[in-house]
Design a protein around this motif. Structure first.
Motif, PDB file in Angstrom:
ATOM      1  N   ASN A  25     -58.304 -41.481 -34.409  1.00 36.32           N
ATOM      2  CA  ASN A  25     -57.126 -40.687 -34.107  1.00 36.32           C
ATOM      3  C   ASN A  25     -57.135 -39.546 -35.113  1.00 36.32           C
ATOM      4  O   ASN A  25     -56.705 -39.729 -36.242  1.00 36.32           O
ATOM      5  N   GLY A  26     -57.718 -38.418 -34.725  1.00 32.92           N
ATOM      6  CA  GLY A  26     -57.973 -37.361 -35.693  1.00 32.92           C
ATOM      7  C   GLY A  26     -59.060 -37.843 -36.634  1.00 32.92           C
ATOM      8  O   GLY A  26     -60.145 -38.222 -36.199  1.00 32.92           O
ATOM      9  N   LYS A  27     -58.753 -37.899 -37.930  1.00 38.14           N
ATOM     10  CA  LYS A  27     -59.713 -38.413 -38.920  1.00 38.14           C
ATOM     11  C   LYS A  27     -59.494 -39.890 -39.234  1.00 38.14           C
ATOM     12  O   LYS A  27     -60.281 -40.496 -39.947  1.00 38.14           O
ATOM     13  N   GLU A  28     -58.418 -40.465 -38.703  1.00 37.77           N
ATOM     14  CA  GLU A  28     -58.106 -41.871 -38.962  1.00 37.77           C
ATOM     15  C   GLU A  28     -59.000 -42.782 -38.125  1.00 37.77           C
ATOM     16  O   GLU A  28     -59.089 -42.639 -36.907  1.00 37.77           O
ATOM     17  N   LYS A  29     -59.662 -43.730 -38.795  1.00 39.10           N
ATOM     18  CA  LYS A  29     -60.461 -44.748 -38.117  1.00 39.10           C
ATOM     19  C   LYS A  29     -59.538 -45.912 -37.750  1.00 39.10           C
ATOM     20  O   LYS A  29     -58.743 -46.358 -38.572  1.00 39.10           O
ATOM     21  N   ILE A  30     -59.655 -46.381 -36.514  1.00 35.46           N
ATOM     22  CA  ILE A  30     -58.782 -47.444 -36.019  1.00 35.46           C
ATOM     23  C   ILE A  30     -59.646 -48.596 -35.523  1.00 35.46           C
ATOM     24  O   ILE A  30     -60.666 -48.386 -34.869  1.00 35.46           O
ATOM     25  N   GLY A  31     -59.226 -49.827 -35.844  1.00 34.80           N
ATOM     26  CA  GLY A  31     -59.920 -51.014 -35.366  1.00 34.80           C
ATOM     27  C   GLY A  31     -58.936 -52.146 -35.132  1.00 34.80           C
ATOM     28  O   GLY A  31     -57.990 -52.303 -35.900  1.00 34.80           O
ATOM     29  N   LEU A  32     -59.149 -52.911 -34.066  1.00 29.45           N
ATOM     30  CA  LEU A  32     -58.310 -54.066 -33.805  1.00 29.45           C
ATOM     31  C   LEU A  32     -59.129 -55.152 -33.122  1.00 29.45           C
ATOM     32  O   LEU A  32     -60.028 -54.863 -32.339  1.00 29.45           O
ATOM     33  N   THR A  33     -58.814 -56.388 -33.451  1.00 24.25           N
ATOM     34  CA  THR A  33     -59.478 -57.540 -32.859  1.00 24.25           C
ATOM     35  C   THR A  33     -58.856 -57.837 -31.496  1.00 24.25           C
ATOM     36  O   THR A  33     -57.639 -57.793 -31.354  1.00 24.25           O
ATOM     37  N   ALA A  34     -59.712 -58.111 -30.519  1.00 23.10           N
ATOM     38  CA  ALA A  34     -59.228 -58.456 -29.173  1.00 23.10           C
ATOM     39  C   ALA A  34     -60.175 -59.466 -28.538  1.00 23.10           C
ATOM     40  O   ALA A  34     -61.382 -59.357 -28.689  1.00 23.10           O
ATOM     41  N   ASN A  35     -59.613 -60.444 -27.833  1.00 24.98           N
ATOM     42  CA  ASN A  35     -60.467 -61.360 -27.090  1.00 24.98           C
ATOM     43  C   ASN A  35     -60.232 -61.242 -25.584  1.00 24.98           C
ATOM     44  O   ASN A  35     -60.944 -61.852 -24.804  1.00 24.98           O
ATOM     45  N   ALA A  36     -59.261 -60.425 -25.176  1.00 24.55           N
ATOM     46  CA  ALA A  36     -59.021 -60.199 -23.747  1.00 24.55           C
ATOM     47  C   ALA A  36     -59.867 -59.001 -23.315  1.00 24.55           C
ATOM     48  O   ALA A  36     -59.403 -57.867 -23.264  1.00 24.55           O
ATOM     49  N   ARG A  54     -47.242 -53.713 -28.601  1.00 26.69           N
ATOM     50  CA  ARG A  54     -46.726 -53.485 -29.950  1.00 26.69           C
ATOM     51  C   ARG A  54     -47.787 -52.962 -30.911  1.00 26.69           C
ATOM     52  O   ARG A  54     -47.484 -52.617 -32.043  1.00 26.69           O
ATOM     53  N   SER A  55     -49.032 -52.903 -30.481  1.00 28.44           N
ATOM     54  CA  SER A  55     -50.124 -52.479 -31.358  1.00 28.44           C
ATOM     55  C   SER A  55     -49.988 -51.003 -31.725  1.00 28.44           C
ATOM     56  O   SER A  55     -49.866 -50.141 -30.856  1.00 28.44           O
ATOM     57  N   GLY A  56     -50.057 -50.719 -33.015  1.00 33.19           N
ATOM     58  CA  GLY A  56     -50.035 -49.338 -33.479  1.00 33.19           C
ATOM     59  C   GLY A  56     -51.290 -48.581 -33.097  1.00 33.19           C
ATOM     60  O   GLY A  56     -51.312 -47.345 -33.119  1.00 33.19           O
ATOM     61  N   LYS A  85     -55.620 -57.945 -38.867  1.00 32.54           N
ATOM     62  CA  LYS A  85     -54.426 -57.635 -39.666  1.00 32.54           C
ATOM     63  C   LYS A  85     -53.821 -56.315 -39.182  1.00 32.54           C
ATOM     64  O   LYS A  85     -54.489 -55.487 -38.569  1.00 32.54           O
ATOM     65  N   SER A  86     -52.552 -56.147 -39.500  1.00 30.18           N
ATOM     66  CA  SER A  86     -51.847 -54.989 -38.956  1.00 30.18           C
ATOM     67  C   SER A  86     -51.655 -53.840 -39.944  1.00 30.18           C
ATOM     68  O   SER A  86     -51.059 -52.839 -39.592  1.00 30.18           O
ATOM     69  N   SER A  87     -52.157 -53.966 -41.156  1.00 31.06           N
ATOM     70  CA  SER A  87     -51.948 -52.876 -42.104  1.00 31.06           C
ATOM     71  C   SER A  87     -53.150 -52.723 -43.033  1.00 31.06           C
ATOM     72  O   SER A  87     -54.054 -53.544 -43.039  1.00 31.06           O
TER      73      SER A  87
END
Length: 163
Positions: A25-36, A54-56, A85-87
Motif C-alpha cells: 500500500n504505497g511503500k507499506e508492506k502488508i502481510g496476513l495469514t489466511a487458510n481460506a 475487520r482486517s486492516g 498478528k495484527s500489529s
C-alpha cells in the motif's frame, strides 16, 4: 441456524493449507495469514482468498492491485504466526524478496502465486478476493503446513502414486 462456534468447529475438520497473503500500500508492506484459499478457474487462471472484513490489510486490495499468495511449507510455522498478528512490522527479520510489482514474496515457500485483484465480493463477515494469476512457482519436494481442528499441523508425505 447453526451457532458460529459449532460451525467453525465443524468446518475445522477440513484440513487446509496455510497461506500468507502479501501486498503493498504505497511503500507499506502488508502481510496476513489466511487458510481460506482455493483455486477458482484454469482458464482464465484465477484463485480466491477470503479475508475478514475487520482486517486492516483490506485497504490495499483494490481491483487490478498486485498481491501474492505464499503457500507455507512445514518449516514455516514461524511465518504463519508472524503474519497472523495484527500489529507491528511483520516483515522485520523476515526473509523475502520483492516481485516485479514490488510485492514482498516470502522465501523458501512451498509455492508462490502472483496475482492482480480481479474482483472483491462480499460474503458474510468476509470479503472474497479473486486474483488473476500472473506468475506461479513451487517446490515439488516441500511438505505443507496444515491447519486442522484449530491447530497447526505438519503433514508427512507418503510415497505418491500416479493416478
Amino acid at each position: 441456524m447453526i451457532e458460529p462456534r459449532e460451525f467453525r468447529n465443524t468446518v475445522g475438520h477440513f484440513a487446509t493449507g496455510i497461506t500468507v497473503i502479501t501486498t503493498i500500500n504505497g511503500k507499506e508492506k502488508i502481510g496476513l495469514t489466511a487458510n481460506a484459499f482455493s483455486s477458482l478457474s484454469l482458464d482464465p487462471p484465477l484463485i480466491l482468498v477470503c479475508i475478514d472484513k475487520r482486517s486492516g490489510s483490506l485497504k490495499a486490495l483494490k481491483r487490478d492491485h498486485p498481491f501474492a499468495v505464499n503457500l507455507l511449507k512445514k518449516s514455516q510455522e514461524t511465518e504463519c504466526w508472524r503474519y497472523a498478528k495484527s500489529s507491528g512490522d511483520k516483515f522485520e527479520g523476515a526473509a523475502y524478496k520483492l516481485s516485479e510489482d514490488g510485492v514482498p514474496i516470502l522465501e523458501d515457500n512451498l509455492a508462490t502465486i502472483e496475482c492482480v485483484v480481479a474482483d472483491i465480493i462480499e460474503g458474510g463477515d468476509h470479503y472474497i478476493v479473486t486474483g488473476l494469476v500472473k506468475n506461479a512457482s513451487y517446490d515439488d519436494q516441500g511438505e505443507p503446513l496444515i491447519f486442522f481442528r484449530g491447530k497447526i499441523e505438519q503433514l508427512e508425505l507418503a510415497k505418491t502414486v500416479e493416478l
